[in-house]
Structure formats: structure tokens, C-alpha cells
Enzyme design. Structure first.
Site, mmCIF file in Angstrom:
data_model
loop_
_atom_site.group_PDB
_atom_site.id
_atom_site.type_symbol
_atom_site.label_atom_id
_atom_site.label_comp_id
_atom_site.label_asym_id
_atom_site.label_seq_id
_atom_site.Cartn_x
_atom_site.Cartn_y
_atom_site.Cartn_z
ATOM 1 N N HIS A 1 -4.224 -73.676 22.590
ATOM 2 C CA HIS A 1 -3.907 -75.090 22.402
ATOM 3 C C HIS A 1 -2.590 -75.397 23.123
ATOM 4 O O HIS A 1 -1.639 -74.610 23.055
ATOM 5 C CB HIS A 1 -3.678 -75.411 20.921
ATOM 6 C CG HIS A 1 -4.910 -75.368 20.059
ATOM 7 N ND1 HIS A 1 -6.181 -75.146 20.535
ATOM 8 C CD2 HIS A 1 -5.041 -75.538 18.711
ATOM 9 C CE1 HIS A 1 -7.045 -75.183 19.520
ATOM 10 N NE2 HIS A 1 -6.381 -75.409 18.409
ATOM 11 N N ARG B 1 -23.615 -62.498 4.870
ATOM 12 C CA ARG B 1 -24.736 -61.546 4.787
ATOM 13 C C ARG B 1 -24.329 -60.220 5.418
ATOM 14 O O ARG B 1 -23.418 -60.175 6.265
ATOM 15 C CB ARG B 1 -25.995 -62.119 5.483
ATOM 16 C CG ARG B 1 -25.765 -62.459 6.895
ATOM 17 C CD ARG B 1 -26.835 -63.291 7.555
ATOM 18 N NE ARG B 1 -26.280 -63.795 8.793
ATOM 19 C CZ ARG B 1 -26.113 -63.079 9.887
ATOM 20 N NH1 ARG B 1 -26.510 -61.826 9.934
ATOM 21 N NH2 ARG B 1 -25.557 -63.603 10.971
ATOM 22 N N LYS C 1 -3.411 -83.873 9.317
ATOM 23 C CA LYS C 1 -3.031 -82.518 8.891
ATOM 24 C C LYS C 1 -1.683 -82.155 9.516
ATOM 25 O O LYS C 1 -0.815 -81.591 8.870
ATOM 26 C CB LYS C 1 -4.059 -81.495 9.402
ATOM 27 C CG LYS C 1 -5.247 -81.252 8.516
ATOM 28 C CD LYS C 1 -6.078 -80.122 9.134
ATOM 29 C CE LYS C 1 -7.522 -80.227 8.751
ATOM 30 N NZ LYS C 1 -8.381 -79.289 9.479
ATOM 31 N N CYS D 1 -3.833 -74.578 13.153
ATOM 32 C CA CYS D 1 -3.302 -73.927 14.360
ATOM 33 C C CYS D 1 -2.303 -74.800 15.131
ATOM 34 O O CYS D 1 -1.262 -74.323 15.596
ATOM 35 C CB CYS D 1 -4.443 -73.507 15.269
ATOM 36 S SG CYS D 1 -5.838 -74.638 15.248
HETATM 37 N N1 NAP Z 1 -10.574 -71.318 15.033
HETATM 38 C C1 NAP Z 1 -9.286 -71.632 14.962
HETATM 39 O O1 NAP Z 1 -8.606 -71.918 15.972
HETATM 40 C C2 NAP Z 1 -8.592 -71.669 13.624
HETATM 41 C C3 NAP Z 1 -7.205 -71.805 13.588
HETATM 42 C C4 NAP Z 1 -6.551 -71.867 12.351
HETATM 43 C C5 NAP Z 1 -7.300 -71.772 11.195
HETATM 44 N N2 NAP Z 1 -8.651 -71.650 11.273
HETATM 45 C C6 NAP Z 1 -9.400 -71.528 10.034
HETATM 46 O O2 NAP Z 1 -9.818 -70.166 9.929
HETATM 47 C C7 NAP Z 1 -11.088 -70.088 9.305
HETATM 48 C C8 NAP Z 1 -12.054 -69.271 10.168
HETATM 49 O O3 NAP Z 1 -12.170 -69.855 11.440
HETATM 50 P P1 NAP Z 1 -13.238 -69.354 12.522
HETATM 51 O O4 NAP Z 1 -12.951 -70.185 13.711
HETATM 52 O O5 NAP Z 1 -13.226 -67.863 12.652
HETATM 53 O O6 NAP Z 1 -14.612 -69.838 11.808
HETATM 54 P P2 NAP Z 1 -16.169 -69.466 12.066
HETATM 55 O O7 NAP Z 1 -16.398 -69.035 13.464
HETATM 56 O O8 NAP Z 1 -16.942 -70.592 11.546
HETATM 57 O O9 NAP Z 1 -16.410 -68.182 11.120
HETATM 58 C C9 NAP Z 1 -16.453 -68.325 9.736
HETATM 59 C C10 NAP Z 1 -16.780 -66.981 9.088
HETATM 60 O O10 NAP Z 1 -16.661 -67.149 7.676
HETATM 61 C C11 NAP Z 1 -17.817 -66.666 7.020
HETATM 62 N N3 NAP Z 1 -18.065 -67.516 5.850
HETATM 63 C C12 NAP Z 1 -18.236 -68.861 5.802
HETATM 64 N N4 NAP Z 1 -18.446 -69.269 4.530
HETATM 65 C C13 NAP Z 1 -18.411 -68.153 3.756
HETATM 66 C C14 NAP Z 1 -18.568 -67.908 2.365
HETATM 67 N N5 NAP Z 1 -18.795 -68.886 1.498
HETATM 68 N N6 NAP Z 1 -18.451 -66.644 1.924
HETATM 69 C C15 NAP Z 1 -18.217 -65.623 2.793
HETATM 70 N N7 NAP Z 1 -18.060 -65.798 4.126
HETATM 71 C C16 NAP Z 1 -18.157 -67.041 4.596
HETATM 72 C C17 NAP Z 1 -18.925 -66.793 8.047
HETATM 73 O O11 NAP Z 1 -19.890 -65.838 7.676
HETATM 74 P P3 NAP Z 1 -21.246 -65.546 8.509
HETATM 75 O O12 NAP Z 1 -20.772 -64.921 9.799
HETATM 76 O O13 NAP Z 1 -21.995 -64.600 7.659
HETATM 77 O O14 NAP Z 1 -21.885 -66.889 8.691
HETATM 78 C C18 NAP Z 1 -18.176 -66.482 9.345
HETATM 79 O O15 NAP Z 1 -18.130 -65.085 9.565
HETATM 80 C C19 NAP Z 1 -11.531 -71.548 9.051
HETATM 81 O O16 NAP Z 1 -11.179 -71.886 7.729
HETATM 82 C C20 NAP Z 1 -10.690 -72.346 10.016
HETATM 83 O O17 NAP Z 1 -10.457 -73.643 9.550
HETATM 84 C C21 NAP Z 1 -9.319 -71.574 12.454
#
Ligand code: NAP
Length: 373
Positions: free
Chosen positions: A244, A39, A215, A129
Site C-alpha cells: 500500500h 476445514r 477506520k 493495514c
Molecule cells: N490482507 C490484508 O492486507 C490485511 C491487512 C491487515 C489486516 N487484515 C485482516 O487479516 C485477516 C486475514 O486476512 P487475509 O487477507 O489473510 O484473509 P483471507 O485470504 O480471506 O483468509 C482468511 C482465512 O481465515 C479462515 N477463516 C475465515 N473464517 C473462519 C472461521 N470462522 N474459523 C476459522 N477460520 C476462518 C479462512 O479459512 P479457509 O481457508 O478454510 O476458508 C482463511 O484461511 C482479516 O481479518 C483481514 O481483515 C488483512
């Protein structure tokens, strides 16, 4: 070099760090980064107030590269919007896990297997990660002595679950400090995380491992192009906000010992992005002095008072000079097996474990002319 037009999908902690890395690493941008999420609103990213637009097909028009940092799964960002970005002509670099194991999709750690990205590649994935940091540390050793088997246990931060995970830990620590009952949302962590360690990340599978553990197995085998590499993992959530750690036991097919491994890991040509922090203290009064430690001070300044040997911990990864590095310490021979060593490995899950890795992929693609400018 002319700039590229780039987009960012997702503004959680990973999206925030991608925004940060793009600024810091000076990837030339022809126009301001197009930032999208579910949004429209204004959001603070890397300390700047940024317009976040509601994701829609028109926003992908004319983009050269799109970094995806949305959630995973059927309603997630790359499943819903990845092909739209590619059809609009962009290269996609995805942080999520939806496509990592697809045979035709490169799963890339730039220090290890950048050559899997070719002129025909349009969709690139970045590993989980915990896999990324392990592969950065193991790749130079694997090149020298071929890995036979890995036994890894992880100590993973709350932010690995996203913004909601980090907020949940902060709230629980606040409740504990005030003597209140600790509340938790089992959709995030299945029990309270504050002052506990939870050996359960993502769903349990039929083989009794968790998805997070498997994974690490499948992604590492893919990155090293070694489907027979023996890997067994235990993934544990710990009450740390960011960073981590991993305890890694690795057995090699050829000759290897801790001293040789340390030498290889200390060589920045062979082991880019690795910093070894491992050595004896010269303090003869070790253990006799009680000191107050200011965690914001330069690293190691106070450590001679408290450590018998230097080693990295999750707090160190938040220091400016280590934020994009993989820190290695406690390198030692496994006394029970030949050609086998143990070591401790720490990295920032949001940066080298996610954001830095995808930005490095884009940087390397630009350098190799794989993204036309
Ligand atoms: N956190 C880690 O340590 C880590 C490490 C490696 C990889 N990852 C991967 O990186 C990605 C992001 O991680 P995060 O920790 O930043 O996640 P997060 O805090 O859940 O943030 C997700 C973001 O994606 C947006 N989003 C979700 N679904 C969407 C859609 N269908 N269309 C458009 N935007 C969408 C959300 O939008 P809104 O803000 O509008 O809700 C939010 O801004 C994930 O796939 C995760 O598996 C994470």
C-alpha cells in the site's frame, strides 16, 4: 527462554506471512504452530507443507498465544472463536477489525503504543493495514510537534482484500493480456481493477466516506489517544498485488518543516521501522538515458538512469531488506500552510500492515514478561 505454544487461525495471505514471520523472527516455540482454518487439509505456508486442522475448541487447549488471521464479521474467526481461545487460557492477537474500537481492547502498533498492553490484557488487536503504516511514520513526528490535522489518500493493493482479491487481479491481468473480456466478482471489487483505480474500499457510510476511510480516522485517533485529531481520508484500490502507498499531508500544532521531519524520520532511535528514501540523483545525464530495469536487482542500482530523485514505490517493498519497514519519500513543505508537510509512505500490507505487526506484539509481550513462559 522456554518456548511458547502458539496457534494460528486463518491461512490466507496474512496467515501465511504470520507463519513466515514466526520462523524468521525466531520466537521460541515449545511445539509446532497449531494451524487452523474452516476445514482440514494440507497447505503450503512459507514454502512448507503444513497440516491445517479444522478449527475446534480442543485445539486451543494449552495454547499461550493465538494469532487470528481469519475473516471479519459474525461468521469470522475471532467473533466465533476469540472467547474460546481466551477461556482456554491463551492471549489473543487479532488482525481483524471486529474489536479494534472496543474501549477496553488495546489497538497496538508496537513502535507507538505498546504500553497500552498491561498484565491484565488478554485480547489485543492490530490496526487496519493502512492505519498501521501511517502511524509508524507519523508517531515520531507527533511526539515532536503534535499533529493537528491529517489529509491522507491511499493507493491500496488487491491483496488487501485477501487471497481472493489478489487472485482476481491476476486473472483480470491475464484476460487483458490475451485480449479477452475482463470478468469480475462485484463482491470483491465492485468493478474490474486491472488498469483502473477504484475510489471505493468497503461499504459507503451515511457521511459518504467508506468504512475503510473511517477506520483510518477512528483507529489513528485511538492509537494516538487523540480523539480531536483532525483526519480525513480517501481510500483507493489500485492494480498492484502487494503493498500500500499513501500520500500524507500533515499539519502540526508546533514548529515543523520538511527538513526537520526528514531528520527525525532518518533517526532509527526516534523512528524505528522507518526508512527514508529521498534525495537527489548525482547523475548528470538524468533523463537522457533509456535503460532496461531489472526489478529483481538490488534497489537503486538502476535508478540513477530513471529517477530525478530517489523515492520508494510499491515494487520496493517486496525487496528483502524492506519487507518489514515503512518506506518514506517525497518529504516536502506544504507551501500553502505553515508547519505542514507532505510525504509519500509505502509498506507491505500483508507484513508490516498485518503479520509482522502481530508477531512484533507477541515478541514485545514476551520481552516484557507479559506472556509467561
Ligand atoms: N490482507 C490484508 O492486507 C490485511 C491487512 C491487515 C489486516 N487484515 C485482516 O487479516 C485477516 C486475514 O486476512 P487475509 O487477507 O489473510 O484473509 P483471507 O485470504 O480471506 O483468509 C482468511 C482465512 O481465515 C479462515 N477463516 C475465515 N473464517 C473462519 C472461521 N470462522 N474459523 C476459522 N477460520 C476462518 C479462512 O479459512 P479457509 O481457508 O478454510 O476458508 C482463511 O484461511 C482479516 O481479518 C483481514 O481483515 C488483512
Amino acid at each position: 527462554m522456554a518456548g511458547i505454544r502458539a496457534g494460528l487461525v486463518g491461512v490466507g495471505p496474512v496467515g501465511d506471512r504470520i507463519y513466515c514471520c514466526l520462523k524468521e523472527r525466531e520466537i521460541p516455540l515449545a511445539e509446532p504452530l497449531r494451524v487452523m482454518a474452516t476445514r482440514e487439509r494440507r497447505e503450503i505456508l512459507a514454502g512448507e507443507k503444513v497440516l491445517v486442522r479444522e478449527i475446534s475448541p480442543e485445539l486451543f487447549e494449552d495454547l499461550d498465544v493465538v494469532f487470528f488471521a481469519g475473516r471479519e464479521g459474525a461468521k469470522g474467526a475471532s467473533v466465533q472463536w476469540g472467547s474460546t481461545a481466551i477461556e482456554a487460557g491463551a492471549y489473543v492477537i487479532d488482525n481483524g477489525g471486529d474489536y479494534r474500537l472496543e474501549p477496553d481492547v488495546p489497538l497496538v502498533v508496537p513502535e507507538v503504543n505498546m504500553d497500552t498492553v498491561t498484565a491484565d490484557t488478554r485480547f489485543i488487536t492490530s490496526p487496519n493495514c493502512s492505519t498501521t503504516q501511517m502511524c509508524v511514520a507519523l508517531a515520531p513526528l507527533h511526539r515532536t510537534a503534535r499533529i493537528k490535522r491529517i489529509v491522507v489518500s491511499t493507493y491500496q493493493a488487491a491483496s488487501g482484500w485477501g487471497a481472493a482479491g489478489q487472485e482476481q487481479l491476476q486473472a483480470q491481468l491475464g484476460q487483458l493480456a490475451q485480449g479477452q473480456t475482463v470478468e469480475f466478482d462485484p463482491c470483491i471489487f465492485c468493478r474490474p481493477l486491472a488498469l483502473d483505480c477504484i475510489p471505493h474500499i468497503d461499504a459507503f457510510l451515511d457521511n459518504l466516506y467508506t468504512k475503510e476511510e473511517m477506520k483510518m480516522v477512528y483507529e489513528t485517533q485511538k492509537i494516538f489517544e487523540a480523539p480531536d485529531m483532525g483526519i480525513t481520508a480517501t481510500a483507493v484500490r489500485v492494480p498492484v498485488e502487494i503493498g500500500h502507498s499513501e500520500s500524507i499531508n500533515v499539519e502540526f500544532a508546533d514548529d515543523m518543516d520538511a527538513a526537520t521531519a526528514t531528520e527525525i524520520l532518518q533517526d532509527c532511535k526516534q523512528s524505528p521501522s522507518v526508512v527514508v528514501i529521498d534525495g537527489p540523483t548525482s547523475d548528470p545525464n538524468y533523463g537522457t538515458v533509456r535503460a532496461k530495469v531489472d526489478l529483481n536487482r538490488e534497489p537503486w542500482a538502476d535508478h540513477r538512469y530513471i529517477d530525478e530523485r530517489a523515492y520508494p514505490s510499491q515494487a520496493d517493498i517486496l525487496r528483502e531488506q524492506y519487507k518489514d519497514q515503512v518506506l518514506v519519500g517525497r518529504v516536502r513543505d506544504d507551501v500553502t500552510r505553515p508547519n505542514t508537510i507532505n510525504f509519500w509512505c509505502v509498506a507491505d500490507n500483508l507484513r508490516k500492515g498485518a503479520a509482522t505487526n502481530v508477531v512484533q506484539i507477541a515478541e514485545e509481550m514476551l520481552k516484557r514478561g507479559l506472556i509467561p513462559t
